[in-house]
Design an enzyme around this catalytic site. Structure first.
Site, PDB file in Angstrom:
ATOM      1  N   GLY A  59       0.841  -0.981   0.043  1.00 50.21           N
ATOM      2  CA  GLY A  59      -0.012   0.143   0.088  1.00 50.21           C
ATOM      3  C   GLY A  59       1.039   1.211   0.069  1.00 50.21           C
ATOM      4  O   GLY A  59       1.772   1.319  -0.729  1.00 50.21           O
ATOM      5  N   GLY A  60       0.562   2.106   0.816  1.00 50.12           N
ATOM      6  CA  GLY A  60       1.232   3.544   1.038  1.00 50.12           C
ATOM      7  C   GLY A  60       2.430   3.410   1.314  1.00 50.12           C
ATOM      8  O   GLY A  60       3.372   4.149   0.498  1.00 50.12           O
TER       9      GLY A  60
ATOM     10  N   GLY B 105      21.098   9.441 -32.852  1.00 54.48           N
ATOM     11  CA  GLY B 105      20.586   9.907 -31.753  1.00 54.48           C
ATOM     12  C   GLY B 105      21.393   9.697 -30.569  1.00 54.48           C
ATOM     13  O   GLY B 105      21.537  10.460 -29.568  1.00 54.48           O
ATOM     14  N   ALA B 106      22.018   8.480 -30.403  1.00 46.47           N
ATOM     15  CA  ALA B 106      22.783   8.063 -29.282  1.00 46.47           C
ATOM     16  C   ALA B 106      24.025   8.822 -29.077  1.00 46.47           C
ATOM     17  O   ALA B 106      24.625   9.002 -28.273  1.00 46.47           O
ATOM     18  CB  ALA B 106      23.001   6.469 -29.246  1.00 46.47           C
TER      19      ALA B 106
HETATM   20  C1  HXC Z   1      -3.380  -2.829  10.687  1.00 46.27           C
HETATM   21  C2  HXC Z   1      -2.308  -4.860  10.233  1.00 46.27           C
HETATM   22  C3  HXC Z   1      -2.054  -4.308   8.687  1.00 46.27           C
HETATM   23  C4  HXC Z   1      -2.744  -3.074   8.484  1.00 46.27           C
HETATM   24  C5  HXC Z   1      -0.886  -6.132   8.927  1.00 46.27           C
HETATM   25  N1  HXC Z   1      -1.636  -6.071  10.294  1.00 46.27           N
HETATM   26  N2  HXC Z   1      -1.313  -5.083   8.119  1.00 46.27           N
HETATM   27  N3  HXC Z   1      -2.842  -4.078  11.203  1.00 46.27           N
HETATM   28  N4  HXC Z   1      -3.362  -2.352   9.690  1.00 46.27           N
HETATM   29  N5  HXC Z   1      -2.406  -2.861   7.417  1.00 46.27           N
HETATM   30  C6  HXC Z   1      -1.522  -6.757  11.373  1.00 46.27           C
HETATM   31  C7  HXC Z   1      -2.230  -8.056  11.202  1.00 46.27           C
HETATM   32  O1  HXC Z   1      -3.753  -7.865  11.483  1.00 46.27           O
HETATM   33  C8  HXC Z   1      -1.636  -8.888  12.417  1.00 46.27           C
HETATM   34  O2  HXC Z   1      -2.037  -8.641  13.435  1.00 46.27           O
HETATM   35  C9  HXC Z   1      -0.281  -8.575  12.285  1.00 46.27           C
HETATM   36  O3  HXC Z   1      -0.181  -7.132  11.565  1.00 46.27           O
HETATM   37  C10 HXC Z   1       0.596  -9.441  11.336  1.00 46.27           C
HETATM   38  O4  HXC Z   1      -0.240  -9.533  10.122  1.00 46.27           O
HETATM   39  P1  HXC Z   1      -0.257 -11.049   9.249  1.00 46.27           P
HETATM   40  O5  HXC Z   1      -1.365 -10.708   8.432  1.00 46.27           O
HETATM   41  O6  HXC Z   1      -0.543 -11.984  10.370  1.00 46.27           O
HETATM   42  O7  HXC Z   1       1.422 -11.390   8.743  1.00 46.27           O
HETATM   43  P2  HXC Z   1       1.564 -11.978   7.463  1.00 46.27           P
HETATM   44  O8  HXC Z   1       0.538 -13.170   7.388  1.00 46.27           O
HETATM   45  O9  HXC Z   1       2.988 -12.122   7.487  1.00 46.27           O
HETATM   46  O10 HXC Z   1       0.929 -11.035   6.342  1.00 46.27           O
HETATM   47  C11 HXC Z   1       1.551  -9.901   6.121  1.00 46.27           C
HETATM   48  C12 HXC Z   1       0.868  -8.741   5.338  1.00 46.27           C
HETATM   49  C13 HXC Z   1      -0.751  -8.819   5.387  1.00 46.27           C
HETATM   50  C14 HXC Z   1       0.903  -9.602   3.723  1.00 46.27           C
HETATM   51  C15 HXC Z   1       1.319  -7.398   5.155  1.00 46.27           C
HETATM   52  O11 HXC Z   1      -0.872  -8.553   7.011  1.00 46.27           O
HETATM   53  C16 HXC Z   1      -1.704  -7.985   4.682  1.00 46.27           C
HETATM   54  O12 HXC Z   1      -1.697  -8.279   3.541  1.00 46.27           O
HETATM   55  N6  HXC Z   1      -1.598  -6.722   5.373  1.00 46.27           N
HETATM   56  C17 HXC Z   1      -2.454  -5.689   4.658  1.00 46.27           C
HETATM   57  C18 HXC Z   1      -1.684  -5.155   3.553  1.00 46.27           C
HETATM   58  C19 HXC Z   1      -2.241  -3.944   2.526  1.00 46.27           C
HETATM   59  O13 HXC Z   1      -3.125  -4.180   1.769  1.00 46.27           O
HETATM   60  N7  HXC Z   1      -1.940  -2.704   3.113  1.00 46.27           N
HETATM   61  C20 HXC Z   1      -2.546  -1.526   2.531  1.00 46.27           C
HETATM   62  C21 HXC Z   1      -3.288  -0.695   3.588  1.00 46.27           C
HETATM   63  S1  HXC Z   1      -3.915   0.465   2.556  1.00 46.27           S
HETATM   64  P3  HXC Z   1      -2.322  -9.499  14.623  1.00 46.27           P
HETATM   65  O14 HXC Z   1      -2.846  -8.833  15.844  1.00 46.27           O
HETATM   66  O15 HXC Z   1      -3.228 -10.525  14.365  1.00 46.27           O
HETATM   67  O16 HXC Z   1      -0.957 -10.262  15.034  1.00 46.27           O
HETATM   68  C22 HXC Z   1      -2.689   1.545   2.203  1.00 46.27           C
HETATM   69  C23 HXC Z   1      -3.267   2.844   1.479  1.00 46.27           C
HETATM   70  C24 HXC Z   1      -2.201   4.140   1.486  1.00 46.27           C
HETATM   71  O17 HXC Z   1      -1.588   1.606   2.863  1.00 46.27           O
HETATM   72  C25 HXC Z   1      -2.066   4.442  -0.095  1.00 46.27           C
HETATM   73  C26 HXC Z   1      -1.409   5.814  -0.150  1.00 46.27           C
HETATM   74  C27 HXC Z   1      -0.788   6.014  -1.501  1.00 46.27           C
END
Ligand code: HXC
Length: 513
Positions: free
Chosen positions: A169-170, A403-404
């Site tokens: 994401g961000g 050009g190069a």
């Molecule tokens: C809150 C989060 C989180 C998030 C992970 N966690 N991502 N909590 N916000 N974005 C938390 C999980 O709930 C979990 O908490 C702990 O972190 C570990 O995550 P897991 O999923 O268990 O780990 P893993 O299996 O290794 O997977 C990692 C991951 C996955 C691939 C990063 O967590 C994931 O897909 N997260 C979301 C990624 C995403 O889409 N982010 C984009 C956000 S939007 P617990 O309590 O269970 O341990 C964004 C927009 C901004 O960023 C745009 C600006 C241009």
């Protein structure tokens, strides 16, 4: 006081994760170092000083009041690398997935501001699930603040991004905005949306590594400048790389001890083949010409038809841009144009003189290149070199066509010194294409068209082959024996090392992005 000091120690311990063996083990199980281990491995021993370790989230929604962690899942501070100050943040995936909430962002912003105000490099150690979902708009706002500072710091201080886990994401854009991106195979994953979302939105099934692993970004997308097998190798390269750079654009790159050995290297006389169609590996030249083992290649696996990297020449750090005749004949295509232009602007930001080693048939013809915008991308090279005010030295080793030639060698692009080997071949295009166009009717009406074509090619090559016609116009400054390359490049650079170019004030240029 004793009680208060005990309390302070207890709180510090919590921050450093000493009482969280489970989290540390979980991180290790994923093949990753912890946020603290990374800081220890990257910086000079004992040099790190933490800032704002007690900041924590104030959001209470979705049970976040029970999940608060001191430091808010990111360690920020400063320390030294080879005795020179750097600022950094290291995200702690073992806490809240290293996700970026309001305070996490505030801590990063503060360190960015300090790096900019103190004109020191910023190193971003990323291991994060992206915007903290529970903190909603506060997380998004945090990213906005970070990106803006990445942009404002660009060109002022070196900004390096190490992707050491997910960067989703961000999070990807703070890296996308930085100067250089480092990734580790099997550990780093970088994408704007992960495989789950892609499956839902586009129905496409793809794994994490295949979508956003180190090899994908180092070879295909060009987002990553380096890919390593281990985090340790990654940190070693960051330490090595910073030794070529000034702390900011306000300084010159640090010199190492000068070596006064101007002896010739006869091997260089036989590396570039006289047959213009014959390939060779330009690394053989780079390795011999620059100080021993000083060449640090950047974007090694991306657009391999050109080679770029940092090196030292008699102790002076320089940027090297070379065509690679071994790969697609060293032609300039879209990706090579992006690679060169970005590197040239990086060198110009940080006062690194640029040395071009040229052997290229020109820009790559073809409908795919045209449709994908070779005009727009190729123009970036012209723009970047024209804009650059650092010393620019060219060595034409063999082919420099069309050009190069203009982009990479021509006097009118304000190259400071142009050197050439005796086998340099400077022309609008190669003999084959040229006679086919200007003598088409002559060849068609000849009794023996093939014989006539060969005769005309010979005449064309006699006229244009070799560097002496260009030298007689003053467009090549010096013709040198390959064996003297190292010393002659040094003298050429030395002659313009202190030059300055004043440009008229304007807001900024409009590079064709
Ligand atoms: C809150 C989060 C989180 C998030 C992970 N966690 N991502 N909590 N916000 N974005 C938390 C999980 O709930 C979990 O908490 C702990 O972190 C570990 O995550 P897991 O999923 O268990 O780990 P893993 O299996 O290794 O997977 C990692 C991951 C996955 C691939 C990063 O967590 C994931 O897909 N997260 C979301 C990624 C995403 O889409 N982010 C984009 C956000 S939007 P617990 O309590 O269970 O341990 C964004 C927009 C901004 O960023 C745009 C600006 C241009």
């Amino acid at each position: 006081m004793e009680k208060l000091l005990k309390e302070l120690e207890k709180r510090k311990k919590i921050n450093q994760g000493q009482d969280a063996q489970k989290r540390i083990d979980a991180q290790h199980k994923k093949g990753k170092m912890t946020a603290w281990e990374r800081i220890d491995a990257l910086l000079d021993k004992g040099s790190f000083s933490e800032i704002n370790p007690f900041m924590t989230s104030r959001v209470t929604d979705f049970g976040m009041d029970k999940k608060r962690v001191s430091g808010d899942a990111v360690i920020t501070g400063f320390g030294t690398i080879n005795g020179r100050k750097v600022y950094l943040f290291s995200q702690d995936f073992s806490l809240l997935g290293g996700s970026l909430g309001e305070m996490h962002a505030e801590k990063i912003v503060r360190i960015q501001d300090m790096a900019i105000a103190n004109q020191c490099p910023l190193i971003q150690l990323n291991d994060s699930g992206g915007a903290r979902i529970q903190e909603g708009i506060l997380s998004l706002n945090g990213y906005g603040k970070i990106f803006r500072r990445n942009a404002l710091g660009s060109g002022l201080i070196p900004q390096l991004s190490l992707i050491l886990g997910p960067s989703a994401g961000g999070a990807v854009y703070a890296s996308g905005l930085s100067d250089l991106v480092f990734m580790v195979r099997g550990v780093s994953r970088m994408y704007i949306t992960g495989p789950d979302v892609i499956k839902k939105v586009a129905g496409e099934e793809i794994g994490h590594e295949e979508l956003g692993g180190a090899d994908v970004h180092a070879q295909q997308s060009g987002v990553a400048h380096f890919a390593f097998d281990t985090e340790k190798e990654c940190f070693e390269t960051v330490r090595k790389l910073l030794a070529y750079l000034p702390q900011s654009t306000l300084e010159y790159p640090p010199l190492t001890a000068e070596i006064h050995d101007f002896s010739e290297d006869e091997t260089l006389n036989s590396i570039v083949p006289l047959d213009p169609e014959e390939a060779y590996d330009v690394h053989e030249i780079v390795e011999r010409v620059f100080d021993a083992e000083s060449f640090l290649e950047i974007h090694e696996e991306y657009a391999m038809n050109v080679v770029v990297g940092l090196a030292r020449l008699y102790g002076q750090p320089v940027g090297v841009v070379a065509n690679q005749p071994e790969f697609m004949a060293g032609v300039l295509d879209i990706n090579a144009s992006d690679k060169i232009a970005r590197f040239v602007r990086f060198c110009d930001c940080f006062n690194l003189p640029i040395i071009n080693l040229i052997d290229t048939p020109g820009y790559l013809p073809g409908s795919t290149q045209e449709f994908d915008g070779i005009i727009r991308h190729g123009a970036k090279i012209l723009y970047a070199y024209s804009e650059a005010t650092v010393p620019k030295i060219v060595l034409i080793m063999r082919k420099a066509y069309g050009g190069a030639y203009i982009a990479l060698c021509s006097r009118d692009m304000a190259y400071d010194r142009v050197l050439a080997y005796p086998c340099a071949d400077i022309a609008v295009m190669g003999a084959d294409g040229a006679v086919g166009i200007i003598f088409r009717k002559d060849i068609a009406s000849a009794d023996n068209p093939e014989e006539r074509r060969e005769e005309l090619k010979r005449q064309y090559m006699e006229k244009f082959a070799g560097p002496y016609l260009s030298a007689s116009y003053g467009l090549v400054d010096q013709v040198i024996a390959p064996s003297q390359t190292r010393s002659q490049l040094h003298f050429a650079l030395d002659s313009v090392l202190e030059k300055s170019e004043i440009r008229p004030d304007k807001k900024h240029g409009n590079i064709p992005l």
